[in-house]
Enzyme design. Structure first.
Site, PDB file in Angstrom:
ATOM      1  N   CYS A 104      -7.547   3.450   9.987  1.00 17.23           N
ATOM      2  CA  CYS A 104      -8.678   2.532   9.958  1.00 17.23           C
ATOM      3  C   CYS A 104      -8.660   1.626   8.730  1.00 17.23           C
ATOM      4  CB  CYS A 104      -9.972   3.327   9.926  1.00 17.23           C
ATOM      5  SG  CYS A 104     -10.144   4.458  11.290  1.00 17.23           S
ATOM      6  N   ARG A 155      -1.527  -1.289   9.091  1.00 17.60           N
ATOM      7  CA  ARG A 155      -1.862   0.110   8.888  1.00 17.60           C
ATOM      8  C   ARG A 155      -1.879   0.908  10.194  1.00 17.60           C
ATOM      9  NH1 ARG A 155      -4.560   1.082   4.080  1.00 17.60           N
ATOM     10  NH2 ARG A 155      -5.663   2.786   5.052  1.00 17.60           N
ATOM     11  N   TRP A 208      -8.535   3.441  14.056  1.00 15.16           N
ATOM     12  CA  TRP A 208      -7.464   4.304  14.574  1.00 15.16           C
ATOM     13  C   TRP A 208      -8.170   5.551  15.084  1.00 15.16           C
ATOM     14  CZ3 TRP A 208      -5.138   9.116  13.428  1.00 15.16           C
ATOM     15  CH2 TRP A 208      -3.831   9.276  13.900  1.00 15.16           C
ATOM     16  N   ASN A 263     -14.557   4.524   7.472  1.00 14.43           N
ATOM     17  CA  ASN A 263     -13.238   5.177   7.521  1.00 14.43           C
ATOM     18  C   ASN A 263     -13.443   6.624   7.113  1.00 14.43           C
ATOM     19  OD1 ASN A 263     -12.096   2.721   8.001  1.00 14.43           O
ATOM     20  ND2 ASN A 263     -10.971   2.584   6.070  1.00 14.43           N
ATOM     21  N   GLY A 264     -12.688   7.530   7.719  1.00 13.52           N
ATOM     22  CA  GLY A 264     -12.789   8.943   7.328  1.00 13.52           C
ATOM     23  C   GLY A 264     -13.320   9.792   8.466  1.00 13.52           C
ATOM     24  N   GLU A 287      16.126  11.625   7.982  1.00  9.02           N
ATOM     25  CA  GLU A 287      15.470  10.323   7.870  1.00  9.02           C
ATOM     26  C   GLU A 287      15.936   9.393   9.003  1.00  9.02           C
ATOM     27  OE1 GLU A 287      12.984   9.242   6.443  1.00  9.02           O
ATOM     28  OE2 GLU A 287      13.168   7.085   6.296  1.00  9.02           O
ATOM     29  N   LYS A 314      13.437   7.664  11.760  1.00 12.02           N
ATOM     30  CA  LYS A 314      13.351   6.207  11.979  1.00 12.02           C
ATOM     31  C   LYS A 314      13.531   5.893  13.468  1.00 12.02           C
ATOM     32  CE  LYS A 314      11.793   5.387   9.128  1.00 12.02           C
ATOM     33  NZ  LYS A 314      11.458   6.197   8.051  1.00 12.02           N
ATOM     34  N   GLU A 360      10.439   6.950  15.473  1.00 11.59           N
ATOM     35  CA  GLU A 360       9.227   6.175  15.197  1.00 11.59           C
ATOM     36  C   GLU A 360       9.227   4.818  15.880  1.00 11.59           C
ATOM     37  OE1 GLU A 360       9.584   6.468  10.817  1.00 11.59           O
ATOM     38  OE2 GLU A 360       7.463   6.899  10.885  1.00 11.59           O
ATOM     39  N   HIS A 369      24.235  27.331  16.498  1.00  7.23           N
ATOM     40  CA  HIS A 369      23.300  28.467  16.588  1.00  7.23           C
ATOM     41  C   HIS A 369      22.162  28.198  17.566  1.00  7.23           C
ATOM     42  CE1 HIS A 369      25.313  30.587  13.368  1.00  7.23           C
ATOM     43  NE2 HIS A 369      25.333  29.455  12.677  1.00  7.23           N
ATOM     44  N   LYS A 388      -0.026   3.369   8.937  1.00 10.36           N
ATOM     45  CA  LYS A 388       0.751   3.226   7.708  1.00 10.36           C
ATOM     46  C   LYS A 388       0.333   4.220   6.641  1.00 10.36           C
ATOM     47  CE  LYS A 388       3.832   1.545   5.062  1.00 10.36           C
ATOM     48  NZ  LYS A 388       5.196   1.995   5.366  1.00 10.36           N
TER      49      LYS A 388
HETATM   50  C1  F6R Z   1       7.901   7.451   8.054  1.00 12.13           C
HETATM   51  C2  F6R Z   1       6.578   7.227   7.541  1.00 12.13           C
HETATM   52  C3  F6R Z   1       5.683   8.392   7.322  1.00 12.13           C
HETATM   53  C4  F6R Z   1       5.240   8.431   5.852  1.00 12.13           C
HETATM   54  C5  F6R Z   1       4.238   9.562   5.622  1.00 12.13           C
HETATM   55  C6  F6R Z   1       3.814   9.659   4.168  1.00 12.13           C
HETATM   56  O1  F6R Z   1       8.562   6.258   8.326  1.00 12.13           O
HETATM   57  O2  F6R Z   1       6.209   6.119   7.257  1.00 12.13           O
HETATM   58  O3  F6R Z   1       6.321   9.583   7.668  1.00 12.13           O
HETATM   59  O4  F6R Z   1       6.377   8.592   5.063  1.00 12.13           O
HETATM   60  O5  F6R Z   1       3.107   9.363   6.407  1.00 12.13           O
HETATM   61  O6  F6R Z   1       3.191   8.492   3.746  1.00 12.13           O
HETATM   62  P1  F6R Z   1       2.999   8.172   2.214  1.00 12.13           P
HETATM   63  O7  F6R Z   1       4.359   8.024   1.614  1.00 12.13           O
HETATM   64  O8  F6R Z   1       2.214   6.913   2.167  1.00 12.13           O
HETATM   65  O9  F6R Z   1       2.274   9.338   1.603  1.00 12.13           O
END
Ligand code: F6R
Length: 623
Positions: free
Chosen positions: A2, A27, A76, A102-103, A489, A493, A496, A512, A618
């Protein structure tokens, strides 16, 4: 997640509300809305719409919405699906209180029942936020001051909130309050006051900002006047005014089709900047925002983070253990907070890693650990974030600039780089006699930006090699040792931004269990860069190949021994000049970049919403 924006000034509020919401789109959200109070009357416009912001823009475009005060929101969904009724702003039954929130309010069901039974209030949404609007309106009736009504309501609500409250009955004021959710007042020119939950929305409009602290209440008034009350409702005489100094260029795609691609291409420059920050001309390591006394007498290091930041933490653990010979524990923040017994104390160094500095799980974990008197270091990208304020003189800033695309790219590489510096520093303190040997590694670290540029120059080659796999339903990523982190990682990616199922395994673990899932439709992507684990990983890749899985591998230039074995080779330059015991520690700096690119090109080919993937946000500000 949000996002909140608000404006009180001389211009038409709608203009900033829409611009601000556009900036906050990154976000992640699923509905949007605005409310604007009309001048000199108790009329208002309240418009909201499920789906993308463009729906709201279409809605307001042909309406005559005029007023100098307004609030806006991108939602959101948490309580209630993403529809018009659940979108913000919410309005009280008597139409006197309008708010965005928000929250999450934990006791909203109890409050809802009370409001229904004792005040005959009806509810038209499934949200906790509508409950708060009505709670405030009940108190507003009694005291005729929105500020006092908000103060009384905040005593009753439990949970996290950033609230922006207005009333058509008092059309010159905006009341703000927050707890465990960011809310920032922006000081604009010409007596304009702004508010946002994320400073990036304010960059174009303000040079100064004030971050509300937990339980504070602010009253924004006409003429640029404002007043902040602390948690005990006493006037804050000297609010902490901070400078907003992000480069607005970060909010511009600068010709790239997506922010994600732009951010991938920024990585080399960010690592160069970090190198300049942390190494002087004699290659001695410095941390400008860190009091290094914090390391004296520690007997444990614990890293906490979420998502990609957690994977950067895994790399950090490997760097510190390998270079400094100090054992490091690591926990997902969301798991750490479930522990019955937190095995930390005043000799524990807690390293919290977060791009946004606002991730609820990470912040909760830190607060719990701080109660046990741990020493905190933050590896953080946002100097104005809650995390930065929690870790005042012990921050290592990743200096990656605002990361707009939801999937982390440049922040991940920058976090790993900061960990590498920290590992080298700890290694020098612990074993000063190794200084010369460590200097060689520093020189190799210095090489990484130019190697990354060489990899980026091969982007088109990677694209052509990966597109034939666009129809596959699942991928497996394999790597050993430090390359397992690259695999994790890479898989994240791909998941996502393409929504393709992708799983990473330590290469030796495949036999395994996961090997059962292999067939000709499940490509295996492995990292076979030079290093100690190369030979063993090759064996695992061959085990997958004999089960019919198509194989794709990252190999260094000059290694042609597997040309006949591997179906698709993604080549990267050798990223060290001189072999040493530790040279393969640097491999994630280059291994991750082709993975970012192949995820991007597959997602682009599949027509996905690359910068705002479905269901993702985000900064994840709920636990
Ligand atoms: C992956 C991604 C999320 C963030 C995670 C932590 O591409 O963006 O997995 O890495 O939500 O977010 P921060 O770093 O903002 O605490």
């Amino acid at each position: 997640m949000c996002g909140i924006v608000a404006y009180l000034g001389k211009k038409n509020a709608l203009e900033f509300l829409i611009e601000g919401l556009k900036i906050l789109e990154y976000r992640g959200y699923d509905s949007a809305g605005i409310a604007v109070l009309n001048e000199n009357s108790s009329n208002y416009n309240l418009e909201k719409s499920a789906g993308k912001l463009v729906n709201l823009i279409n809605l307001v475009e042909n309406k005559d919405i005029k007023g100098h005060l307004g609030i806006g929101h991108t939602r959101w969904a948490t309580h209630g699906v993403a529809n018009n009724a659940n979108a913000h702003p919410h309005i009280s039954n008597d139409n006197k209180i309008i708010l965005v929130h928000n929250g999450i309010i934990n006791n909203y069901l109890e409050l809802k029942r009370k409001l229904k039974e004792e005040h005959n209030i009806n509810f038209y949404s499934d949200t906790d936020s509508e409950v708060i609007a009505n709670l405030i309106s009940v108190y507003f009736k009694e005291c005729a001051s929105i500020k006092t009504a908000v103060i009384r309501a905040k005593e009753e609500i439990k949970g996290s909130y950033a609230l922006c409250v207005i009333s058509p009955e008092d059309p010159d004021k905006i009341i703000l309050t927050s707890k465990e959710a960011p809310l920032i007042i922006g000081l604009g020119e010409d007596d304009e006051l702004y508010c946002a939950s994320d400073s990036s929305a304010l960059l174009k409009y303000c040079k100064q900002m004030i971050r509300l602290k937990d339980y504070e209440v602010a009253e924004l008034k006409k003429g640029g006047k404002f007043e902040i009350l602390d948690a005990n409702n006493n006037l804050v005489k000297q609010p902490n005014i901070q400078i907003l100094d992000h480069d607005p260029l970060h909010l511009d795609k600068q010709g790239y089709k997506h922010y994600l691609l732009k951010e991938i291409y920024e990585q080399a420059a960010i690592l160069r900047k970090l190198f300049e920050t942390h190494f002087n001309k004699d290659l001695n390591i410095t941390f400008p925002n860190l009091n290094t006394k914090i390391f004296e007498g520690i007997n444990k290091i614990l890293i906490i983070a979420c998502g990609s930041a957690y994977y950067a933490g895994l790399a950090g653990k490997t760097f510190i253990e390998s270079l400094a010979n100090i054992q490091v524990d690591i926990e997902f923040a969301s798991e750490f907070i479930t522990k019955k017994n937190l095995l930390v104390d005043d000799k524990t160094l807690l390293i919290a890693v977060s791009q946004s500095g606002e991730t609820a799980d990470t912040l909760s974990a830190i607060k719990l650990a701080l109660k046990k008197n741990v020493r905190l270091i933050a590896i953080n990208n946002r100097p104005e974030s809650t995390l930065a304020s929690l870790s005042k003189d012990s921050c290592i800033f990743t200096q990656a600039g605002v990361e707009v695309s939801v999937a982390a790219t440049k922040s991940f590489l920058a976090q790993m780089f900061c960990f590498f510096c920290l590992a080298l520093y700890l290694a020098e303190i612990k074993s000063p006699e190794k200084k010369e040997a460590l200097k060689k590694i520093k020189l190799q670290l210095h090489l990484q930006p130019q190697i990354i540029e060489q990899i980026l120059a091969r982007a088109e080659v990677y694209k052509q090699k990966i597109l034939p796999f666009a129809e596959k339903k699942a991928f497996i990523f394999l790597g050993r040792g430090i390359n397992y982190i690259t695999a994790l990682e890479g898989a994240l990616k791909l998941k996502e931004i393409t929504y393709i199922q992708a799983t990473a395994y330590p290469a030796g673990e495949m036999k395994h269990g996961p090997i059962a899932t292999l067939d000709h439709d499940v490509p295996v992507i492995s990292i076979l860069t030079n290093g100690d684990v190369y030979d063993k990983t090759v064996h695992n890749v061959m085990e997958a190949k004999t089960r019919g899985a198509p194989n794709i591998a990252i190999l260094n230039d000059g290694n042609d021994e597997l040309d006949k074995e591997i179906d698709v080779i993604l080549r990267v330059p050798v990223n060290y000049e001189e072999e040493s015991e530790f040279y393969d520690l640097l491999s994630p700096f280059v291994g991750v970049v082709p993975f970012q690119l192949i995820a991007y090109y597959l997602a682009e080919y599949m027509g996905k919403d690359i910068d705002q993937p479905r269901n993702l946000a985000k900064s994840v500000t709920v636990e």
